[in-house]
Design an enzyme around this catalytic site. Structure first.
Site, PDB file in Angstrom:
ATOM      1  N   THR A   1       0.007  -2.839  -3.580  1.00 41.40           N
ATOM      2  CA  THR A   1       0.713  -2.280  -4.731  1.00 41.40           C
ATOM      3  C   THR A   1      -0.256  -2.084  -5.892  1.00 41.40           C
ATOM      4  OG1 THR A   1       2.681  -3.501  -4.052  1.00 41.40           O
ATOM      5  CG2 THR A   1       2.631  -2.725  -6.326  1.00 41.40           C
ATOM      6  N   CYS A   2      -1.058  -3.101  -6.147  1.00 38.08           N
ATOM      7  CA  CYS A   2      -1.921  -3.104  -7.328  1.00 38.08           C
ATOM      8  C   CYS A   2      -2.823  -1.876  -7.384  1.00 38.08           C
ATOM      9  CB  CYS A   2      -2.749  -4.387  -7.334  1.00 38.08           C
ATOM     10  SG  CYS A   2      -3.952  -4.436  -8.650  1.00 38.08           S
TER      11      CYS A   2
ATOM     12  N   LYS B   1      -2.677   1.845 -15.307  1.00 38.16           N
ATOM     13  CA  LYS B   1      -3.663   1.688 -16.392  1.00 38.16           C
ATOM     14  C   LYS B   1      -4.429   2.973 -16.634  1.00 38.16           C
ATOM     15  CE  LYS B   1      -1.777  -1.519 -16.508  1.00 38.16           C
ATOM     16  NZ  LYS B   1      -0.836  -2.309 -15.716  1.00 38.16           N
TER      17      LYS B   1
ATOM     18  N   HIS C   1     -20.193 -11.599 -35.066  1.00 40.52           N
ATOM     19  CA  HIS C   1     -19.641 -10.815 -36.165  1.00 40.52           C
ATOM     20  C   HIS C   1     -20.260  -9.427 -36.155  1.00 40.52           C
ATOM     21  CE1 HIS C   1     -18.144  -9.756 -40.119  1.00 40.52           C
ATOM     22  NE2 HIS C   1     -19.366  -9.325 -40.409  1.00 40.52           N
TER      23      HIS C   1
HETATM   24  C1  LIG Z   1       3.595  -0.435 -11.804  1.00 47.25           C
HETATM   25  C2  LIG Z   1       2.992  -1.787 -11.610  1.00 47.25           C
HETATM   26  C3  LIG Z   1       2.002  -2.213 -12.457  1.00 47.25           C
HETATM   27  C4  LIG Z   1       1.416  -3.457 -12.280  1.00 47.25           C
HETATM   28  N1  LIG Z   1       0.445  -3.834 -13.153  1.00 47.25           N
HETATM   29  C5  LIG Z   1      -0.129  -5.036 -13.000  1.00 47.25           C
HETATM   30  C6  LIG Z   1      -1.178  -5.436 -13.873  1.00 47.25           C
HETATM   31  O1  LIG Z   1      -1.586  -4.696 -14.769  1.00 47.25           O
HETATM   32  N2  LIG Z   1      -1.746  -6.649 -13.669  1.00 47.25           N
HETATM   33  C7  LIG Z   1      -1.314  -7.487 -12.686  1.00 47.25           C
HETATM   34  O2  LIG Z   1      -1.849  -8.589 -12.572  1.00 47.25           O
HETATM   35  N3  LIG Z   1      -0.324  -7.134 -11.843  1.00 47.25           N
HETATM   36  C8  LIG Z   1       0.265  -5.931 -11.972  1.00 47.25           C
HETATM   37  N4  LIG Z   1       1.241  -5.557 -11.090  1.00 47.25           N
HETATM   38  C9  LIG Z   1       1.652  -6.507 -10.041  1.00 47.25           C
HETATM   39  C10 LIG Z   1       0.664  -6.479  -8.860  1.00 47.25           C
HETATM   40  O3  LIG Z   1       0.573  -5.174  -8.379  1.00 47.25           O
HETATM   41  C11 LIG Z   1       1.122  -7.433  -7.778  1.00 47.25           C
HETATM   42  O4  LIG Z   1       1.318  -8.713  -8.320  1.00 47.25           O
HETATM   43  C12 LIG Z   1       0.095  -7.519  -6.655  1.00 47.25           C
HETATM   44  O5  LIG Z   1      -0.112  -6.258  -6.087  1.00 47.25           O
HETATM   45  C13 LIG Z   1       0.549  -8.515  -5.590  1.00 47.25           C
HETATM   46  O6  LIG Z   1      -0.363  -8.525  -4.538  1.00 47.25           O
HETATM   47  P1  LIG Z   1       0.095  -8.899  -3.039  1.00 47.25           P
HETATM   48  O7  LIG Z   1      -1.131  -8.781  -2.230  1.00 47.25           O
HETATM   49  O8  LIG Z   1       0.856 -10.147  -3.054  1.00 47.25           O
HETATM   50  O9  LIG Z   1       1.135  -7.771  -2.638  1.00 47.25           O
HETATM   51  P2  LIG Z   1       0.975  -6.195  -2.523  1.00 47.25           P
HETATM   52  O10 LIG Z   1      -0.056  -5.686  -3.444  1.00 47.25           O
HETATM   53  O11 LIG Z   1       2.339  -5.641  -2.644  1.00 47.25           O
HETATM   54  O12 LIG Z   1       0.398  -5.959  -1.052  1.00 47.25           O
HETATM   55  C14 LIG Z   1       1.140  -6.204   0.083  1.00 47.25           C
HETATM   56  C15 LIG Z   1       0.680  -5.230   1.153  1.00 47.25           C
HETATM   57  O13 LIG Z   1       1.245  -5.624   2.388  1.00 47.25           O
HETATM   58  C16 LIG Z   1       1.541  -4.471   3.131  1.00 47.25           C
HETATM   59  N5  LIG Z   1       2.542  -4.827   4.140  1.00 47.25           N
HETATM   60  C17 LIG Z   1       3.815  -5.251   3.920  1.00 47.25           C
HETATM   61  N6  LIG Z   1       4.418  -5.546   5.089  1.00 47.25           N
HETATM   62  C18 LIG Z   1       3.506  -5.295   6.054  1.00 47.25           C
HETATM   63  C19 LIG Z   1       3.517  -5.410   7.469  1.00 47.25           C
HETATM   64  N7  LIG Z   1       4.603  -5.868   8.108  1.00 47.25           N
HETATM   65  N8  LIG Z   1       2.414  -5.056   8.140  1.00 47.25           N
HETATM   66  C20 LIG Z   1       1.303  -4.603   7.516  1.00 47.25           C
HETATM   67  N9  LIG Z   1       1.238  -4.478   6.177  1.00 47.25           N
HETATM   68  C21 LIG Z   1       2.308  -4.830   5.460  1.00 47.25           C
HETATM   69  C22 LIG Z   1       2.026  -3.484   2.097  1.00 47.25           C
HETATM   70  O14 LIG Z   1       1.887  -2.157   2.560  1.00 47.25           O
HETATM   71  C23 LIG Z   1       1.137  -3.800   0.906  1.00 47.25           C
HETATM   72  O15 LIG Z   1       0.028  -2.929   0.853  1.00 47.25           O
HETATM   73  C24 LIG Z   1       1.835  -4.302 -11.226  1.00 47.25           C
HETATM   74  C25 LIG Z   1       2.833  -3.872 -10.348  1.00 47.25           C
HETATM   75  C26 LIG Z   1       3.404  -2.633 -10.533  1.00 47.25           C
HETATM   76  C27 LIG Z   1       4.467  -2.187  -9.578  1.00 47.25           C
END
Ligand SMILES: Cc1cc2nc3c(=O)[nH]c(=O)nc-3n(C[C@H](O)[C@H](O)[C@H](O)COP(=O)(O)OP(=O)(O)OC[C@H]3O[C@@H](n4cnc5c(N)ncnc54)[C@H](O)[C@@H]3O)c2cc1C
Length: 508
Positions: A81-82, A91, A487
């Site tokens: 997602t990030c 951003k 500063h």
């Molecule tokens: C619009 C927006 C802006 C954001 N801005 C910020 C920010 O500025 N700073 C910040 O710290 N956080 C921000 N976030 C939050 C941040 O994106 C998430 O906290 C972060 O991406 C979480 O990481 P993750 O790896 O847990 O999950 P994710 O990034 O969601 O990754 C999970 C991945 O798993 C994959 N997946 C799921 N199920 C399966 C499966 N069964 N098999 C194979 N692949 C699979 C998905 O396709 C996905 O790519 C933002 C979120 C959004 C929506």
């Protein structure tokens, strides 16, 4: 090499079951209907489902630690997602829409007169896509560099050690792991009665890809994502109304005083707010969408109309299609995977990290967990300090905080002191003609230990790193106040707010 890197106890604990499941997988060798990959022939030390920030960071760390690791990602690109639809594209749009807004409304006061200014939305979107592609490809490069096997496909548990993968380019495969991490992230929480089409009823994913600037946009939810995306489209020319159930914007983590200040600033920029207000229903059957709202406590109904409605009421863990039922793993009432202090589910070699489990849904929190979870395998210890995870809202000005806010401390009955310093008294902010906002320290009334730092103002998102470090090391306000800050910098406001907490600021 492997046995040096991983404590023998960990290898022993998984060896028995893994060898039997390895034998079981050989039964399939002769089947013609499925593709057979080299990766299947050997059991990995670690298999990660999800190549988002939690998953890819864990994969790189595991590769660096000498583990045989595979990461399964279904999106077709790494970074989750990030990188693809969250932090990075939002951003990019925030930065470039701010530039446009500055040129339109601010540069004249600075002696820069610009002729015709035009928005080219296509090019702005392309610039965003370029950043995203560069970064996601960069992660792929890091995978190669660190010997991480990248499997493009959708993974689901077949049994406790086996992930069946539906490959993106057709066919299927299986991967076995001594250890497995679930890092499948989160998805936008839907709003009942409004069907998301990512065109005029959108989540943040639609909000980073609109093809034209909507005349009117209603944002349901005044949390960080709603406010960031709302400010992008407001700067680009939309009339934006934010409807928020709570009495403050920015979510409950944001200090109330800071929240009031940023609300005023955003309102000055043109955004409208309806707080303590709930959306009761929406009708998107016609081109002009109708949104019914009323006071959160109940009251007279009001009708809002919009070309685009952004649903930004939060995110929920994503485990759809993961086959949790095949291994008897449950999620809690909010869809989160239940884990212990070492990220272990009730099946100890299966861990969960990032948005799919507890804690703030933030990329840097997911990243910390990725590293720590691997260290629990390789070293039997890992470390994440959940009291020192910063939050940033990238509006202009930015809002950033770490630690506890005033309303939380009041509720806990903790005796605290406040030290604050306005940017209007900071020389660099004055030089930059960017003086809105303040730095606020909250310290323990008896010990002076820093309990929280809250900033609204220019560069707050960078400055909060110093507050996070201070909190991590258990610093007092006096520790910060007695540290020399260059500063003229905005960070002098940080030092002076600390000085104000245990004594007096010099310049205010
Ligand atoms: C619009 C927006 C802006 C954001 N801005 C910020 C920010 O500025 N700073 C910040 O710290 N956080 C921000 N976030 C939050 C941040 O994106 C998430 O906290 C972060 O991406 C979480 O990481 P993750 O790896 O847990 O999950 P994710 O990034 O969601 O990754 C999970 C991945 O798993 C994959 N997946 C799921 N199920 C399966 C499966 N069964 N098999 C194979 N692949 C699979 C998905 O396709 C996905 O790519 C933002 C979120 C959004 C929506």
């Amino acid at each position: 090499m492997l046995s040096r890197a991983i404590p023998r106890s960990v290898l022993r604990s998984t060896a028995a079951s893994s060898s039997s499941s390895f034998r079981a997988s050989n039964i399939y060798l002769g089947r013609q209907s499925r593709r057979w990959y080299a990766s299947e022939a050997e059991e990995k030390d670690l298999v990660i489902v999800g190549g988002g920030v939690a998953g890819y960071v864990a994969a790189i760390k595991a590769g660096q630690s000498g583990l045989k690791v595979a990461c399964i990602e279904k999106r077709g690109t790494l970074g989750g997602t990030c990188l693809n639809v969250g932090c990075i594209p939002s951003k990019s749009l925030l930065n470039n829409s701010h530039l446009l807004h500055t040129i339109q409304h601010d540069t004249k006061n600075r002696g820069i007169e610009v002729g015709d200014i035009k928005l080219n939305l296509d090019v702005m979107m392309k610039a965003k896509d370029t950043s995203v592609q560069g970064l996601t490809k960069g992660v792929e490069f890091l995978f190669k560099k660190n010997n991480v096997e990248y499997i493009k496909g959708t993974g689901a548990f077949k049994d406790e050690h086996t992930i069946a993968v539906n490959l993106n380019d057709g066919g299927e495969t299986e991967v076995k792991g001594k250890n497995i991490f679930i890092a499948t992230g989160s998805e936008s929480t839907p709003f009942p009665g409004l069907t998301i089409n990512e065109e005029n009823v959108i989540t943040s994913t639609g909000a980073i890809a609109l093809k034209k600037v909507p005349k009117k946009m209603v944002v349901i939810g005044g949390g960080i994502i709603g406010l960031e995306m709302g400010s992008v489209w407001s700067r680009l020319g939309s009339e934006v109304t934010v409807v928020e159930f709570l009495g403050q914007i920015g979510g409950p983590g944001m200090d109330q005083e800071i929240s009031k200040q940023i609300q005023k600033m955003l309102a000055k920029q043109g955004m409208k707010f309806k707080l303590n207000t709930k959306v009761t229903k929406g009708d998107a059957s016609a081109e002009s969408i109708k949104i019914n709202v009323e006071a959160a406590k109940g009251g007279k109904e009001e009708l809002l109309d919009a070309d685009v409605v952004l649903v930004a009421i939060g995110r929920r863990p994503y485990t759809a299609g993961l086959g949790l039922e095949n291994i008897g793993l449950d999620v809690d009432e909010r869809g989160r995977l239940v884990i212990d202090q070492e990220y272990r589910t009730k099946i100890p070699h299966i861990r969960a990290i990032g948005d799919v489990t507890f804690g703030p849904m933030l990329a840097h929190k997911a990243e910390e967990e990725g590293v720590a979870a691997v260290e629990f395998i390789t070293k039997n210890y890992g470390h994440v300090n959940y009291n020192a995870i910063p939050s940033v809202m990238y509006t202009h000005p930015e809002v950033a905080w770490v630690g506890q806010n005033e309303q939380e401390l009041k509720a806990q009955g903790v005796k605290y002191k406040i030290g604050s310093f306005p940017f209007s008294a900071n020389s660099r902010a004055k030089t930059n003609l960017d003086t809105e906002g303040m730095v606020k320290f909250i310290t323990d009334a008896e010990t002076d230990r820093i309990l929280g730092v809250h900033i609204v103002g220019p560069n707050a998102g960078e400055m909060i790193a110093e507050g996070t470090l201070a909190l991590e090391y258990g610093a007092s306000a006096e520790d910060v106040g007695r540290t020399s800050h260059a500063h003229p910098t905005l960070s002098e406001a940080f030092k002076e707010a600390a000085m104000a907490a245990y004594g007096k600021a010099i310049h205010y």
